[in-house]
Motif scaffolding. Structure first.
Motif, mmCIF file in Angstrom:
data_model
loop_
_atom_site.group_PDB
_atom_site.id
_atom_site.type_symbol
_atom_site.label_atom_id
_atom_site.label_comp_id
_atom_site.label_asym_id
_atom_site.label_seq_id
_atom_site.Cartn_x
_atom_site.Cartn_y
_atom_site.Cartn_z
ATOM 1 N N ILE A 14 -12.556 8.351 -6.218
ATOM 2 C CA ILE A 14 -11.887 8.861 -5.015
ATOM 3 C C ILE A 14 -12.866 8.913 -3.850
ATOM 4 O O ILE A 14 -14.064 9.095 -4.043
ATOM 5 N N SER A 15 -12.342 8.763 -2.658
ATOM 6 C CA SER A 15 -13.170 8.770 -1.456
ATOM 7 C C SER A 15 -13.581 10.196 -1.118
ATOM 8 O O SER A 15 -12.988 11.169 -1.590
ATOM 9 N N GLU A 18 -10.815 12.169 0.299
ATOM 10 C CA GLU A 18 -9.901 12.702 -0.715
ATOM 11 C C GLU A 18 -10.515 13.919 -1.408
ATOM 12 O O GLU A 18 -9.806 14.867 -1.740
ATOM 13 N N GLU A 21 -9.773 16.740 0.752
ATOM 14 C CA GLU A 21 -8.341 17.032 0.674
ATOM 15 C C GLU A 21 -8.003 17.802 -0.598
ATOM 16 O O GLU A 21 -7.197 18.725 -0.587
ATOM 17 N N PHE A 44 -8.461 12.228 6.042
ATOM 18 C CA PHE A 44 -7.754 11.797 4.829
ATOM 19 C C PHE A 44 -6.700 10.742 5.174
ATOM 20 O O PHE A 44 -6.577 9.728 4.498
ATOM 21 N N LYS A 45 -5.963 10.966 6.264
ATOM 22 C CA LYS A 45 -4.897 10.043 6.686
ATOM 23 C C LYS A 45 -5.480 8.660 7.001
ATOM 24 O O LYS A 45 -4.984 7.646 6.541
ATOM 25 N N ASP A 48 -6.798 6.927 3.873
ATOM 26 C CA ASP A 48 -5.674 6.423 3.093
ATOM 27 C C ASP A 48 -5.151 5.112 3.687
ATOM 28 O O ASP A 48 -4.882 4.150 2.967
ATOM 29 N N GLU A 49 -5.023 5.073 5.019
ATOM 30 C CA GLU A 49 -4.563 3.860 5.705
ATOM 31 C C GLU A 49 -5.531 2.704 5.466
ATOM 32 O O GLU A 49 -5.115 1.580 5.180
ATOM 33 N N ALA A 51 -7.695 2.302 2.983
ATOM 34 C CA ALA A 51 -7.612 1.883 1.578
ATOM 35 C C ALA A 51 -6.392 0.986 1.354
ATOM 36 O O ALA A 51 -6.485 -0.047 0.688
ATOM 37 N N LYS A 52 -5.242 1.378 1.929
ATOM 38 C CA LYS A 52 -4.018 0.576 1.764
ATOM 39 C C LYS A 52 -4.191 -0.814 2.352
ATOM 40 O O LYS A 52 -3.801 -1.805 1.744
ATOM 41 N N ASP A 64 -11.026 -0.775 -7.491
ATOM 42 C CA ASP A 64 -10.804 0.512 -6.813
ATOM 43 C C ASP A 64 -12.105 1.167 -6.381
ATOM 44 O O ASP A 64 -12.188 1.726 -5.286
#
Length: 106
Positions: A14-15, A18, A21, A44-45, A48-49, A51-52, A64
């Motif tokens: 996990i980053s 995260e 978070e 975090f937002k 997440d963006e 990573a996606k 990952d």
């Protein structure tokens, strides 16, 4: 007896975003958050963006744990990317695709 022992449900990289978070509000969590603030960590937002977008490139050699490192360090040059991902050799096209994305998040 295993009563009261928490079992590990899953294990995944996990980053740092995260970690913050998920940390919660305990004294230990406050220490963790203070430590993470020493790094230039995305929200975090945004993490997440990022990573996606990296996952959507669908680069087979990128696991990952590599994506997590990219999210943590947001490399913006081939040299930085090569320091972050040392065990995978990406071709110039793959490097450029990753840097195109990370450049938007720096």
């Amino acid at each position: 007896s295993l009563e009261g022992v928490s079992m590990i449900k899953e294990s995944r990289p996990i980053s740092m975003a995260e970690v913050v978070e998920l940390a919660g509000d305990s004294d230990k969590a406050k220490e963790i958050k203070k430590f993470v603030k020493n790094f230039d960590v995305l929200s975090f937002k945004k993490a997440d963006e990022l990573a996606k977008e990296i996952k959507e490139l669908d680069l087979i050699r990128l696991k990952d744990e590599h994506i997590v490192k990219i999210v943590d360090f947001v490399p913006t040059s081939a040299a930085e990317l090569n320091k972050v991902i040392i065990d995978v050799s990406l071709d110039a096209d793959e490097v450029n695709k990753i840097l195109e994305i990370t450049g938007k998040f720096k």
